[in-house]
Design a protein around this motif. Structure first.
Motif, PDB file in Angstrom:
ATOM      1  N   VAL A  20      -0.933  -1.268  -4.394  1.00  0.00           N
ATOM      2  CA  VAL A  20      -2.192  -0.515  -4.382  1.00  0.00           C
ATOM      3  C   VAL A  20      -1.847   0.935  -4.043  1.00  0.00           C
ATOM      4  O   VAL A  20      -1.242   1.212  -3.007  1.00  0.00           O
ATOM      5  CB  VAL A  20      -3.187  -1.081  -3.347  1.00  0.00           C
ATOM      6  N   VAL A  21      -2.242   1.855  -4.929  1.00  0.00           N
ATOM      7  CA  VAL A  21      -1.942   3.270  -4.733  1.00  0.00           C
ATOM      8  C   VAL A  21      -3.196   3.967  -4.206  1.00  0.00           C
ATOM      9  O   VAL A  21      -4.274   3.861  -4.807  1.00  0.00           O
ATOM     10  CB  VAL A  21      -1.486   3.933  -6.051  1.00  0.00           C
ATOM     11  N   LEU A  22      -3.034   4.666  -3.074  1.00  0.00           N
ATOM     12  CA  LEU A  22      -4.156   5.388  -2.467  1.00  0.00           C
ATOM     13  C   LEU A  22      -3.875   6.878  -2.436  1.00  0.00           C
ATOM     14  O   LEU A  22      -2.732   7.302  -2.281  1.00  0.00           O
ATOM     15  CB  LEU A  22      -4.416   4.883  -1.045  1.00  0.00           C
ATOM     16  N   ASP A  23      -4.945   7.650  -2.535  1.00  0.00           N
ATOM     17  CA  ASP A  23      -4.831   9.105  -2.437  1.00  0.00           C
ATOM     18  C   ASP A  23      -6.147   9.652  -1.905  1.00  0.00           C
ATOM     19  O   ASP A  23      -7.208   9.412  -2.493  1.00  0.00           O
ATOM     20  CB  ASP A  23      -4.524   9.708  -3.811  1.00  0.00           C
ATOM     21  N   HIS A  24      -6.089  10.332  -0.745  1.00  0.00           N
ATOM     22  CA  HIS A  24      -7.281  10.901  -0.121  1.00  0.00           C
ATOM     23  C   HIS A  24      -8.397   9.869   0.033  1.00  0.00           C
ATOM     24  O   HIS A  24      -9.566  10.133  -0.239  1.00  0.00           O
ATOM     25  CB  HIS A  24      -7.794  12.100  -0.913  1.00  0.00           C
ATOM     26  N   GLY A  25      -8.027   8.666   0.478  1.00  0.00           N
ATOM     27  CA  GLY A  25      -9.016   7.637   0.762  1.00  0.00           C
ATOM     28  C   GLY A  25      -9.553   6.911  -0.445  1.00  0.00           C
ATOM     29  O   GLY A  25     -10.494   6.116  -0.328  1.00  0.00           O
ATOM     30  N   ALA A  58      -3.398   9.225   3.225  1.00  0.00           N
ATOM     31  CA  ALA A  58      -4.166   8.613   2.138  1.00  0.00           C
ATOM     32  C   ALA A  58      -5.114   7.535   2.644  1.00  0.00           C
ATOM     33  O   ALA A  58      -6.081   7.182   1.970  1.00  0.00           O
ATOM     34  CB  ALA A  58      -3.217   8.024   1.095  1.00  0.00           C
ATOM     35  N   GLY A  59      -4.867   6.970   3.832  1.00  0.00           N
ATOM     36  CA  GLY A  59      -5.746   5.930   4.374  1.00  0.00           C
ATOM     37  C   GLY A  59      -5.084   4.578   4.534  1.00  0.00           C
ATOM     38  O   GLY A  59      -5.742   3.591   4.846  1.00  0.00           O
ATOM     39  N   LYS A  60      -3.765   4.522   4.398  1.00  0.00           N
ATOM     40  CA  LYS A  60      -3.066   3.238   4.410  1.00  0.00           C
ATOM     41  C   LYS A  60      -3.138   2.547   5.786  1.00  0.00           C
ATOM     42  O   LYS A  60      -3.491   1.379   5.888  1.00  0.00           O
ATOM     43  CB  LYS A  60      -1.599   3.445   4.000  1.00  0.00           C
ATOM     44  N   SER A  61      -2.776   3.287   6.838  1.00  0.00           N
ATOM     45  CA  SER A  61      -2.784   2.688   8.173  1.00  0.00           C
ATOM     46  C   SER A  61      -4.188   2.332   8.625  1.00  0.00           C
ATOM     47  O   SER A  61      -4.399   1.353   9.349  1.00  0.00           O
ATOM     48  CB  SER A  61      -2.146   3.642   9.192  1.00  0.00           C
ATOM     49  N   LEU A  65       0.866  -1.179   0.000  1.00  0.00           N
ATOM     50  CA  LEU A  65       0.000   0.000   0.000  1.00  0.00           C
ATOM     51  C   LEU A  65       0.900   1.226   0.000  1.00  0.00           C
ATOM     52  O   LEU A  65       1.716   1.403   0.902  1.00  0.00           O
ATOM     53  CB  LEU A  65      -0.909   0.020   1.231  1.00  0.00           C
ATOM     54  N   VAL A  66       0.748   2.074  -1.005  1.00  0.00           N
ATOM     55  CA  VAL A  66       1.581   3.276  -1.091  1.00  0.00           C
ATOM     56  C   VAL A  66       0.680   4.480  -1.332  1.00  0.00           C
ATOM     57  O   VAL A  66      -0.472   4.354  -1.757  1.00  0.00           O
ATOM     58  CB  VAL A  66       2.643   3.168  -2.205  1.00  0.00           C
ATOM     59  N   GLY A  67       1.244   5.649  -1.073  1.00  0.00           N
ATOM     60  CA  GLY A  67       0.503   6.879  -1.272  1.00  0.00           C
ATOM     61  C   GLY A  67       0.990   7.927  -0.300  1.00  0.00           C
ATOM     62  O   GLY A  67       1.742   7.634   0.634  1.00  0.00           O
TER      63      GLY A  67
END
Length: 640
Positions: free
Chosen positions: A607-612, A439-442, A433-435
């Motif tokens: 998996v790329v996350l940004d602002h949830g 971004a919501g990873k944790s 999980l990156v971003g």
């Protein structure tokens, strides 16, 4: 769908302080279960109280007989020795009764602490997000101690004392009703005064305990961040803040003392006034022949016997009201629902299992922290999980780290963390999980562990809705290494076997070697018994991180969740740790959070996350070509 309760109970402010003057108050019926646990001992104490009362009531009668015999010029025979025997017996009974009450009082404190700690450590994580550690510790330590006073300061003794009071009252009525009437008038005035003051004692005592909780929280905050405080030259400001809380506790303690100071002397004043009235009026009645000297002496002795239980009753009222104030704070925690209390209700809403080859899957998952109750948006929120707090989208720039917590000044904000997140982590594969931060990873890892439940959507383990699974069974399949790599105060071995209590010393040494911690093992002759200090202060940041990972590797669960698990390591240790994780990860599922893309570029899936939001899923090369955010992150880290 269950929404996590991440706000204080209604009527509580952001720091967990009661918003009203009365606050949580217990009733005597809530105190009774703590006493009834020791009903056999207390029953025996009551029997001793009855025997003690009988021995005390017999003494004035014997004194009266002695005086009458002396006046008649007859032989005392064994009356004096019988009187001495009663005095000695009364003293022995009182001493043994005192020991039993002290012992039982300690038992009440022990049982209340067990009950409180058992409840506290099973509360939802959201409760810890909003409550101060020091205040919780104060409830376990200071508040529970006040329950001892219920037994040791007269409640049970007042039962035997009431028998003495009634017996003395009857004897005084028989001796001289006139003197008794005057005595009862004085006592009635004192009783009304005590009852009037009792409520004020309870309220003041509760407030005093809250101030002690504030002080404990302030001290815990300062000690946990002492290095940061020193480095920031903020010691004087922190000392001033703690002094302010200490003065608040002192002021409330003085308030309790002032009210108690009004109650305590009332029994003494009642005794003195009653004694003077009896002595004056009684002397007149002796002179007039209405009363004998022997009867007057007996009446005065019975007066003392009646006033002493009254003093015990006043002491019991004070002690019980103080205890009920503290018990209110204890019951506030005990009354909170545990993490699993509503699991049966939640499980009923779970979706049916599906066929799946994925270890973990997210299906349109949304998560948001509950809004504060009305009227509470002007306070601060304290969240113990820095990673989760960082993921509150739209948190003001005024957020600041304080020790192990993050304090965020409240204000307009969107507290949604995840928005329709969908992805799958295949069994036996590595998913990264990156971003950017926030971004919501944790939060994703916290949801997998069921520290919280999603606001919408479904998270599945092997195709089964997590809400349908027993939490303990779920967590037994998951190894979780948190971002700040917490280390418990204790020894190396105690930290290692936290998730694998049956592990041998050989297993512990092997896993320490795998994460390159043999130096820590060898630099102390105690080996695995070497202490690590509070929060692992005797270890470096990298050593704490490796120890946390070693703990998870020792348990060897089928799923590993690693949140920035190599962020504090140098290149050599990171490489050795990656090799250790690769070795243990064979045929296991890994979900890894990383800001350094170099550590996850070889993952089976990223998996790329940004602002949830999930903005991209694929391998490194696929994402560089398809996802602008990932390409930008990779460019900044010189990976493209």
């Amino acid at each position: 769908m269950s929404t996590p309760r991440s706000t204080p109970p209604r009527g509580r402010r952001g720091f967990g302080k009661p918003a009203d003057d009365t606050g949580p108050r217990a009733t005597f019926s809530q105190l009774m279960p703590y006493l009834l646990e020791h009903r056999r001992v207390l029953g025996f104490v009551i029997v001793l109280s009855v025997l003690g009362a009988a021995a005390s009531l017999a003494q004035p009668l014997l004194v009266s007989n002695v005086i009458s015999v002396v006046e008649a010029g007859d032989s005392l025979q064994g009356l004096v020795w019988l009187l001495v025997g009663l005095v000695v017996a009364s003293g022995l009974i009182s001493g043994f009764q005192h020991y039993l009450l002290q012992r039982t009082g300690e038992g009440v404190v022990l049982s209340s602490r067990r009950r409180l700690v058992s409840r506290m450590l099973n509360l939802p994580i959201s409760e810890f997000d909003l409550r101060r550690t020091g205040d919780l510790v104060s409830r376990v330590g200071s508040d529970t101690t006040l329950l001892r006073a219920v037994l040791t300061q007269g409640l049970v003794e007042a039962i035997g004392g009431s028998l003495t009071f009634i017996g003395a009252l009857i004897a005084m009525l028989i001796i001289d009703p006139v003197l008794l009437g005057l005595t009862v008038l004085v006592i009635a005035i004192s009783v009304v005064t005590v009852v009037t003051l009792s409520r004020r004692i309870r309220v003041a005592s509760r407030k005093a305990q809250e101030k002690v909780g504030d002080l404990a929280a302030a001290v815990e905050r300062s000690i946990s961040a002492v290095r940061t405080i020193r480095a920031s030259n903020a010691a004087d400001r922190e000392i001033a803040a703690v002094h302010k809380d200490a003065e608040g506790a002192w002021r409330m303690g003085i308030s309790v003392a002032k009210i108690s100071a009004l109650v305590v002397p009332i029994a003494g004043i009642a005794l003195q006034v009653s004694f003077l009235v009896v002595l004056g009026v009684g002397g007149y009645r002796v002179a007039s022949g209405a009363l004998t000297v022997a009867d007057l002496v007996a009446f005065i002795l019975f007066l003392f016997l009646m006033i002493m239980p009254l003093g015990q009753a006043f002491g019991a009222i004070t002690a019980v009201n103080q205890a009920l104030g503290a018990l209110g704070r204890i019951q506030e925690i005990i009354g909170l629902p545990t993490e699993t209390e509503r699991d049966a209700e939640i499980a009923a809403t779970a979706e049916a299992p599906i066929e799946s080859d994925d270890a973990i899957s997210f299906d349109s998952v949304e998560f948001r922290y509950s809004e504060l109750p009305p009227g509470e948006s002007d306070e601060a929120i304290v969240v113990t999980d820095q990673s989760a707090m960082a993921e509150l989208v739209g948190v003001p720039a005024g957020a600041r780290a304080v020790g192990s917590t993050v304090s965020v000044e409240a204000g307009p904000r969107d507290r949604t963390v995840l928005r329709g997140v969908s992805f799958s982590a295949p069994k036996g594969k590595r998913t990264a999980l990156v971003g950017p931060s926030g971004a919501g990873k944790s939060t994703i890892l916290a949801l997998i562990e069921r520290f919280y439940d999603p606001s919408a959507g479904v998270i599945r383990l092997g195709g089964v809705d997590l809400r349908a699974l027993d939490r303990d069974a779920l967590r037994a399949q998951i190894g979780y290494v948190e971002q700040d790599a917490p280390v418990l105060a204790g020894t190396l071995r105690e930290n290692l076997v936290l998730g694998a209590p049956s592990a041998s010393d050989e297993d512990c040494i092997r896993v320490l070697r795998d994460v390159n911690l043999t130096e820590v093992l060898e630099r102390n002759p105690l080996g695995l018994g070497a202490p690590v200090g509070e929060d692992g202060v005797m270890l470096s940041g990298g050593e704490r991180q490796r120890l946390a990972i070693a703990r998870t590797l020792l348990a060897a669960p089928p799923i590993l969740l690693l949140d920035e698990s190599t962020s504090s390591l140098d290149g050599l240790n990171e490489q050795m740790l990656r090799e250790a994780i690769d070795a243990v990860a064979e045929n296991r599922t890994l979900i890894v959070i990383a800001h350094r893309l170099s550590t996850v570029v070889d993952s089976d899936q990223i998996v790329v996350l940004d602002h949830g939001l999930v903005v991209g899923v694929g391998t490194h090369s696929e994402l560089v070509a398809s996802t602008p955010l990932y390409k930008e992150l990779a460019k900044h880290q010189l990976l493209v």
